[in-house]
Design a protein around this motif. Structure first.
Motif, PDB file in Angstrom:
ATOM      1  N   ALA A   6      22.235  36.547  17.302  1.00 16.97           N
ATOM      2  CA  ALA A   6      22.527  36.296  15.893  1.00 16.97           C
ATOM      3  C   ALA A   6      21.758  35.090  15.374  1.00 16.97           C
ATOM      4  O   ALA A   6      21.183  35.130  14.273  1.00 16.97           O
ATOM      5  CB  ALA A   6      24.033  36.088  15.695  1.00 16.97           C
ATOM      6  N   VAL A   7      21.729  34.007  16.155  1.00 16.01           N
ATOM      7  CA  VAL A   7      21.007  32.807  15.725  1.00 16.01           C
ATOM      8  C   VAL A   7      19.511  33.082  15.624  1.00 16.01           C
ATOM      9  O   VAL A   7      18.852  32.693  14.648  1.00 16.01           O
ATOM     10  CB  VAL A   7      21.275  31.639  16.697  1.00 16.01           C
ATOM     11  N   ALA A   8      18.950  33.760  16.624  1.00 17.48           N
ATOM     12  CA  ALA A   8      17.522  34.080  16.601  1.00 17.48           C
ATOM     13  C   ALA A   8      17.175  34.933  15.381  1.00 17.48           C
ATOM     14  O   ALA A   8      16.171  34.681  14.699  1.00 17.48           O
ATOM     15  CB  ALA A   8      17.122  34.795  17.886  1.00 17.48           C
ATOM     16  N   PHE A   9      18.007  35.929  15.094  1.00 15.99           N
ATOM     17  CA  PHE A   9      17.749  36.794  13.949  1.00 15.99           C
ATOM     18  C   PHE A   9      17.835  36.012  12.643  1.00 15.99           C
ATOM     19  O   PHE A   9      16.977  36.166  11.752  1.00 15.99           O
ATOM     20  CB  PHE A   9      18.753  37.944  13.935  1.00 15.99           C
ATOM     21  N   LYS A  41      14.805  33.757  12.256  1.00 18.10           N
ATOM     22  CA  LYS A  41      13.636  34.578  11.928  1.00 18.10           C
ATOM     23  C   LYS A  41      13.586  34.883  10.424  1.00 18.10           C
ATOM     24  O   LYS A  41      12.546  34.733   9.771  1.00 18.10           O
ATOM     25  CB  LYS A  41      13.686  35.898  12.710  1.00 18.10           C
ATOM     26  N   VAL A  42      14.717  35.328   9.893  1.00 17.38           N
ATOM     27  CA  VAL A  42      14.772  35.713   8.484  1.00 17.38           C
ATOM     28  C   VAL A  42      14.573  34.508   7.578  1.00 17.38           C
ATOM     29  O   VAL A  42      13.842  34.558   6.576  1.00 17.38           O
ATOM     30  CB  VAL A  42      16.107  36.412   8.180  1.00 17.38           C
ATOM     31  N   LEU A  43      15.210  33.383   7.920  1.00 17.36           N
ATOM     32  CA  LEU A  43      15.143  32.198   7.067  1.00 17.36           C
ATOM     33  C   LEU A  43      13.748  31.564   7.060  1.00 17.36           C
ATOM     34  O   LEU A  43      13.251  31.161   6.012  1.00 17.36           O
ATOM     35  CB  LEU A  43      16.179  31.172   7.519  1.00 17.36           C
ATOM     36  N   LEU A  44      13.123  31.470   8.239  1.00 19.55           N
ATOM     37  CA  LEU A  44      11.810  30.818   8.314  1.00 19.55           C
ATOM     38  C   LEU A  44      10.669  31.764   7.942  1.00 19.55           C
ATOM     39  O   LEU A  44       9.670  31.340   7.366  1.00 19.55           O
ATOM     40  CB  LEU A  44      11.578  30.271   9.719  1.00 19.55           C
ATOM     41  N   ALA A  45      10.800  33.030   8.291  1.00 21.49           N
ATOM     42  CA  ALA A  45       9.789  34.043   7.968  1.00 21.49           C
ATOM     43  C   ALA A  45       8.386  33.597   8.385  1.00 21.49           C
ATOM     44  O   ALA A  45       7.437  33.688   7.606  1.00 21.49           O
ATOM     45  CB  ALA A  45       9.833  34.361   6.470  1.00 21.49           C
ATOM     46  N   PHE A 100       8.928  33.468  14.586  1.00 21.18           N
ATOM     47  CA  PHE A 100       9.716  32.386  15.203  1.00 21.18           C
ATOM     48  C   PHE A 100      11.197  32.581  14.948  1.00 21.18           C
ATOM     49  O   PHE A 100      11.609  32.797  13.805  1.00 21.18           O
ATOM     50  CB  PHE A 100       9.286  31.031  14.635  1.00 21.18           C
ATOM     51  N   PRO A 101      12.023  32.459  16.006  1.00 24.21           N
ATOM     52  CA  PRO A 101      11.693  32.330  17.426  1.00 24.21           C
ATOM     53  C   PRO A 101      11.494  33.702  18.060  1.00 24.21           C
ATOM     54  O   PRO A 101      11.819  34.716  17.451  1.00 24.21           O
ATOM     55  CB  PRO A 101      12.944  31.655  17.996  1.00 24.21           C
ATOM     56  N   SER A 102      10.985  33.714  19.270  1.00 24.09           N
ATOM     57  CA  SER A 102      10.801  34.982  19.967  1.00 24.09           C
ATOM     58  C   SER A 102      12.153  35.552  20.389  1.00 24.09           C
ATOM     59  O   SER A 102      12.903  34.927  21.148  1.00 24.09           O
ATOM     60  CB  SER A 102       9.933  34.771  21.216  1.00 24.09           C
ATOM     61  N   GLY A 103      12.459  36.741  19.890  1.00 22.58           N
ATOM     62  CA  GLY A 103      13.705  37.390  20.281  1.00 22.58           C
ATOM     63  C   GLY A 103      13.711  37.762  21.749  1.00 22.58           C
ATOM     64  O   GLY A 103      14.740  37.677  22.426  1.00 22.58           O
ATOM     65  N   HIS A 104      12.556  38.179  22.267  1.00 23.93           N
ATOM     66  CA  HIS A 104      12.472  38.554  23.681  1.00 23.93           C
ATOM     67  C   HIS A 104      12.690  37.333  24.584  1.00 23.93           C
ATOM     68  O   HIS A 104      13.390  37.425  25.595  1.00 23.93           O
ATOM     69  CB  HIS A 104      11.110  39.182  23.977  1.00 23.93           C
ATOM     70  N   ALA A 105      12.092  36.209  24.208  1.00 24.15           N
ATOM     71  CA  ALA A 105      12.305  34.991  24.994  1.00 24.15           C
ATOM     72  C   ALA A 105      13.759  34.543  24.914  1.00 24.15           C
ATOM     73  O   ALA A 105      14.319  34.038  25.894  1.00 24.15           O
ATOM     74  CB  ALA A 105      11.384  33.880  24.489  1.00 24.15           C
ATOM     75  N   VAL A 115       9.099  28.879  23.040  1.00 25.90           N
ATOM     76  CA  VAL A 115       9.912  27.670  23.223  1.00 25.90           C
ATOM     77  C   VAL A 115      11.130  27.716  22.306  1.00 25.90           C
ATOM     78  O   VAL A 115      12.244  27.364  22.713  1.00 25.90           O
ATOM     79  CB  VAL A 115       9.072  26.409  22.944  1.00 25.90           C
ATOM     80  N   GLY A 116      10.936  28.180  21.085  1.00 30.94           N
ATOM     81  CA  GLY A 116      12.050  28.310  20.159  1.00 30.94           C
ATOM     82  C   GLY A 116      13.117  29.254  20.679  1.00 30.94           C
ATOM     83  O   GLY A 116      14.317  28.986  20.563  1.00 30.94           O
ATOM     84  N   GLY A 117      12.701  30.359  21.283  1.00 27.91           N
ATOM     85  CA  GLY A 117      13.661  31.299  21.856  1.00 27.91           C
ATOM     86  C   GLY A 117      14.451  30.687  22.999  1.00 27.91           C
ATOM     87  O   GLY A 117      15.670  30.889  23.108  1.00 27.91           O
ATOM     88  N   TYR A 118      13.770  29.922  23.846  1.00 34.09           N
ATOM     89  CA  TYR A 118      14.463  29.242  24.940  1.00 34.09           C
ATOM     90  C   TYR A 118      15.501  28.260  24.395  1.00 34.09           C
ATOM     91  O   TYR A 118      16.612  28.146  24.922  1.00 34.09           O
ATOM     92  CB  TYR A 118      13.471  28.485  25.821  1.00 34.09           C
TER      93      TYR A 118
END
Length: 236
Positions: free
Chosen positions: A103-106, A109-113, A132-137, A186-189
């Motif tokens: 949820a945070v990653a999503f 992603k939407v806010l920063l685009a 940003f951030p990588s959802g997979h990471a 790094v953002g995903g981590y």
């Protein structure tokens, strides 16, 4: 004194997790600057000469096993299994950590685009427009942290090492495939680490922990447990 130390530990975990999430947000804002974007593109370009059939196949496989859908399945099925095994706290931690990370990653992603790397670097098309951030990471790091939290005993160190290698491998794969910048990984981590600290800190609160221990316990058992706890407290 023991209770006070526990409360300090819980606060440190929650505050530490929030600080990591704040650091992730700041990093995401900085990632949109032209200077860092140019650096990230150069780093991506350095990986292009390393591409070969075997590495590409492995990177694609890492992408498949760490996609958001896999994280969503883990967030549902693993907690159900843990709950049935009466590991209720672990079940809720697993569900909250994985769902919270996704949820945070999503949301970020939407806010920063943030835009993806240039299309000329893509080996495969990205699954969405935001970088940003990588959802997979995020998923890979969350899985690594869950393995460390859930596995106990002699296997914990081995599982922790395998989890770290898995997270690093997925992060490398996403940059190798040209669909993410290193800063996205790094953002995903940071997302997974921050959410995990907040979640564990919350479930370490004594009242919450006791409440979970009481779930499914007969009233007589709770009465005897409570009496034993009071007796121990009186002795001290």
């Amino acid at each position: 004194m023991i209770v006070e130390r526990l409360h300090v530990t819980e606060r440190m975990k929650i505050v530490g997790g929030l600080l990591l999430l704040m650091l992730m947000a700041v990093l995401g804002i900085v990632a949109k600057t032209p200077t860092l974007t140019r650096v990230d593109i150069r780093l991506d370009e350095h990986l292009v000469p390393l591409r070969d059939a075997v590495l590409t196949l492995g990177a694609k496989g890492a992408t498949v096993v760490a996609q958001a859908e896999v994280g969503a399945v883990i967030a549902v099925l693993v907690p159900v299994g843990l709950w049935l095994l009466r590991r209720r706290r672990d079940a809720l931690i697993t569900a909250c950590l994985m769902a919270g990370s996704l949820a945070v990653a999503f949301a970020v992603k939407v806010l920063l685009a943030e835009h993806r790397p240039p299309q000329r670097l893509w080996v495969i098309p990205p699954d969405n427009a935001e970088s940003f951030p990588s959802g997979h990471a995020t998923v890979a790091a969350a899985v690594a942290l869950l393995l460390f939290l859930l596995v106990r005993g002699r296997l914990r160190a081995l599982v922790a090492i395998l989890g770290v290698l898995f997270a690093l491998g997925v992060g490398f794969a996403r940059v190798y495939l040209g669909v993410h910048y290193p800063v996205d990984v790094v953002g995903g981590y940071l997302v997974a680490a921050g959410v995990s600290l907040v979640v564990v800190g919350i479930f370490d609160i004594p009242s919450i922990r006791r409440g979970l221990e009481d779930v499914g316990t007969p009233a007589s058992g709770r009465h005897h447990a409570g009496r034993a706890s009071r007796t121990m407290a009186e002795r001290h």
